[in-house]
Design a protein around this motif. Structure first.
Motif, PDB file in Angstrom:
ATOM      1  N   VAL A 155      -2.218  -2.390  -3.668  1.00 53.42           N
ATOM      2  CA  VAL A 155      -1.940  -3.255  -4.816  1.00 53.42           C
ATOM      3  C   VAL A 155      -1.833  -4.703  -4.360  1.00 53.42           C
ATOM      4  O   VAL A 155      -1.189  -5.007  -3.347  1.00 53.42           O
ATOM      5  N   SER A 156      -2.472  -5.594  -5.115  1.00 53.90           N
ATOM      6  CA  SER A 156      -2.358  -7.022  -4.875  1.00 53.90           C
ATOM      7  C   SER A 156      -2.319  -7.743  -6.208  1.00 53.90           C
ATOM      8  O   SER A 156      -3.147  -7.464  -7.092  1.00 53.90           O
ATOM      9  N   ASP A 157      -1.345  -8.643  -6.376  1.00 50.61           N
ATOM     10  CA  ASP A 157      -1.216  -9.419  -7.620  1.00 50.61           C
ATOM     11  C   ASP A 157      -1.219  -8.527  -8.863  1.00 50.61           C
ATOM     12  O   ASP A 157      -1.914  -8.794  -9.850  1.00 50.61           O
ATOM     13  N   SER A 158      -0.440  -7.445  -8.786  1.00 47.15           N
ATOM     14  CA  SER A 158      -0.232  -6.542  -9.925  1.00 47.15           C
ATOM     15  C   SER A 158      -1.486  -5.792 -10.359  1.00 47.15           C
ATOM     16  O   SER A 158      -1.567  -5.299 -11.486  1.00 47.15           O
ATOM     17  N   ARG A 159      -2.485  -5.721  -9.476  1.00 48.02           N
ATOM     18  CA  ARG A 159      -3.700  -4.950  -9.749  1.00 48.02           C
ATOM     19  C   ARG A 159      -3.941  -3.980  -8.600  1.00 48.02           C
ATOM     20  O   ARG A 159      -3.660  -4.275  -7.439  1.00 48.02           O
ATOM     21  N   ILE A 160      -4.484  -2.822  -8.925  1.00 53.77           N
ATOM     22  CA  ILE A 160      -4.907  -1.878  -7.899  1.00 53.77           C
ATOM     23  C   ILE A 160      -6.218  -2.388  -7.311  1.00 53.77           C
ATOM     24  O   ILE A 160      -7.168  -2.662  -8.053  1.00 53.77           O
ATOM     25  N   THR A 183       0.849  -1.190   0.000  1.00 56.61           N
ATOM     26  CA  THR A 183       0.000   0.000   0.000  1.00 56.61           C
ATOM     27  C   THR A 183       0.884   1.239   0.000  1.00 56.61           C
ATOM     28  O   THR A 183       1.760   1.380   0.866  1.00 56.61           O
ATOM     29  N   LEU A 184       0.671   2.109  -0.965  1.00 55.70           N
ATOM     30  CA  LEU A 184       1.393   3.377  -1.044  1.00 55.70           C
ATOM     31  C   LEU A 184       0.576   4.453  -0.343  1.00 55.70           C
ATOM     32  O   LEU A 184      -0.628   4.564  -0.564  1.00 55.70           O
ATOM     33  N   ILE A 185       1.244   5.253   0.476  1.00 60.95           N
ATOM     34  CA  ILE A 185       0.596   6.326   1.212  1.00 60.95           C
ATOM     35  C   ILE A 185       1.260   7.648   0.821  1.00 60.95           C
ATOM     36  O   ILE A 185       2.487   7.770   0.861  1.00 60.95           O
ATOM     37  N   GLY A 186       0.470   8.637   0.434  1.00 64.86           N
ATOM     38  CA  GLY A 186       1.021   9.942   0.077  1.00 64.86           C
ATOM     39  C   GLY A 186      -0.005  10.767  -0.674  1.00 64.86           C
ATOM     40  O   GLY A 186      -1.195  10.440  -0.694  1.00 64.86           O
ATOM     41  N   SER A 240      -7.958   6.871   5.120  1.00 69.11           N
ATOM     42  CA  SER A 240      -8.792   6.478   6.255  1.00 69.11           C
ATOM     43  C   SER A 240      -9.718   5.311   5.932  1.00 69.11           C
ATOM     44  O   SER A 240     -10.157   4.594   6.836  1.00 69.11           O
ATOM     45  N   SER A 241     -10.012   5.090   4.646  1.00 66.32           N
ATOM     46  CA  SER A 241     -10.923   4.001   4.246  1.00 66.32           C
ATOM     47  C   SER A 241     -10.200   2.834   3.591  1.00 66.32           C
ATOM     48  O   SER A 241     -10.850   1.914   3.089  1.00 66.32           O
ATOM     49  N   ALA A 242      -8.869   2.866   3.580  1.00 66.80           N
ATOM     50  CA  ALA A 242      -8.112   1.847   2.852  1.00 66.80           C
ATOM     51  C   ALA A 242      -8.128   0.514   3.583  1.00 66.80           C
ATOM     52  O   ALA A 242      -8.065   0.465   4.811  1.00 66.80           O
ATOM     53  N   PRO A 243      -8.189  -0.595   2.842  1.00 64.83           N
ATOM     54  CA  PRO A 243      -8.057  -1.915   3.465  1.00 64.83           C
ATOM     55  C   PRO A 243      -6.610  -2.165   3.844  1.00 64.83           C
ATOM     56  O   PRO A 243      -5.693  -1.517   3.323  1.00 64.83           O
ATOM     57  N   LYS A 244      -6.383  -3.093   4.722  1.00 62.93           N
ATOM     58  CA  LYS A 244      -5.008  -3.477   5.044  1.00 62.93           C
ATOM     59  C   LYS A 244      -4.502  -4.368   3.922  1.00 62.93           C
ATOM     60  O   LYS A 244      -5.109  -5.380   3.587  1.00 62.93           O
ATOM     61  N   CYS A 245      -3.394  -3.987   3.349  1.00 64.14           N
ATOM     62  CA  CYS A 245      -2.878  -4.736   2.198  1.00 64.14           C
ATOM     63  C   CYS A 245      -1.361  -4.675   2.192  1.00 64.14           C
ATOM     64  O   CYS A 245      -0.760  -3.691   1.752  1.00 64.14           O
TER      65      CYS A 245
END
Length: 360
Positions: free
Chosen positions: A24-29, A5-8, A36-41
């Motif tokens: 990002v997971s498995d080369s997909r966003i 997960t990129l933060i900025g 504040s709403s991002a999943p843990k990844c």
């Protein structure tokens, strides 16, 4: 990293999000929005700068000092390092018909090893004789016996031609039928020529204000000017316009870039490098035999130059990624930070120096 997960700061859905997350997971966003709403990844990476969609360059001849037809891997890796996650390898008319065919075949064979090369752009062979035409002697005519062997490669995705060249109406029809993006350039076409080809499928203008001329010379009435190629294309609806935006305004003067934006808006401008030789630093233009011959640009520098001309960050993203993705028919996968799209991402500092590049 398989998951991260990129933060900025990021440009998402046409807006600046100051405290954003892109997961990002498995080369997909899988997520792009407020942190504040991002999943843990996966691992969290804090970016001291901007998170942007990878740059898309549809007009690039060379990189790291080598032509794409001589060493595609070196050239494409160079531009990938500078944030170009998708590009067209551009071939110029001077290779000749057989030379173009051999170069297309060579690039086609090498593309599986160059993940950021989406296809080939042919700049020619049917260009105005005054602006770099390829002729076998006598009048230049678009002959199916010459051009079909070039178009039979599915890797050819984008072609530039001058509509005043004899036989190019049939040539345009062939491009459209094969879903190859047709562009006009290296041209002194009349307004009538431009209206005709725009109605028949032309989508793009190759490096506006460069290698173009007036349709009438001398002018018909003293003290007046005629409608030139650039004016004729700018009044057409539905076209996009490539601009080589170097920092000193040598290819296109700063006032002219601003005029294009005021006339058609940032939604229809496509920044390109037209790179014909580059060192990644310093000078941004390429001089060959004392004449201007493309640029030494990279796409992060193109982005910087548009920004320095007053383009907002969302507008910079449009002209360096989104608009090209739409033109090339790949916006469902690339060109913006959206869930479900390829994780083609570049992070840059506030001066557009590349921090990291992520390629799906």
């Amino acid at each position: 990293m398989n998951e991260f997960t990129l933060i900025g700061k990021a440009v998402i859905a046409g807006k600046v999000v100051e405290d954003a997350a892109v997961a990002v997971s498995d080369s997909r966003i899988i997520y792009a929005g407020e942190k504040s709403s991002a999943p843990k990844c996966g691992e969290t990476v804090t970016v001291d700068g901007w998170i942007l969609p990878g740059f898309i360059d549809i007009h690039c001849h060379a990189g790291d000092g080598v032509w794409v037809h001589n060493d595609l891997k070196t050239a494409s890796d160079f531009h990938l390092k500078h944030g170009t996650t998708t590009m067209c390898a551009t071939l110029y008319r001077d290779l000749g018909f057989e030379g173009l065919r051999r170069a297309i075949e060579k690039i086609t064979d090498e593309m599986p090893h160059c993940p950021n090369v989406m296809g080939i752009h042919l700049e020619g062979p049917y260009l105005n004789p005054k602006y770099g035409a390829l002729s076998r002697g006598g009048e230049l005519v678009a002959d199916p016996e010459d051009y079909l062997p070039l178009l039979n490669y599915p890797t050819v995705r984008h072609v530039t031609f001058a509509p005043e060249v004899c036989g190019t109406d049939e040539f345009l029809s062939e491009l459209v039928s094969r879903k190859i993006v047709p562009s006009v350039g290296h041209s002194a076409a009349s307004p009538e020529d431009i209206r005709r080809v725009s109605a028949n499928g032309v989508k793009n203008v190759t490096h506006l204000f460069d290698a173009t001329g007036a349709s009438y010379s001398p002018t018909r009435w003293a003290g007046t000017i005629e409608t030139d190629f650039n004016t004729a294309v700018l009044i057409e609806d539905g076209l996009t316009y490539e601009i080589i935006c170097d920092k000193d305004g040598i290819h296109v003067r700063p006032e002219m870039v601003k005029l294009v934006k005021k006339t058609v808006g940032a939604d229809r401008i496509i920044g390109i490098t037209d790179a014909c030789g580059d060192d990644g630093e310093g000078e941004e233009i390429n001089i060959l035999n004392g004449e201007l011959n493309g640029s030494k640009l990279t796409m992060n520098r193109v982005a910087r130059n548009f920004y320095n001309l007053g383009f907002t960050m969302p507008e910079v993203v449009k002209v360096t990624s989104e608009n090209a993705a739409r033109l090339m028919g790949i916006f469902d996968r690339k060109g913006s930070l959206e869930a479900g799209k390829d994780a083609d991402i570049v992070t840059v500092d506030d001066s557009f120096n590349v921090i990291n590049v992520y390629k799906s």
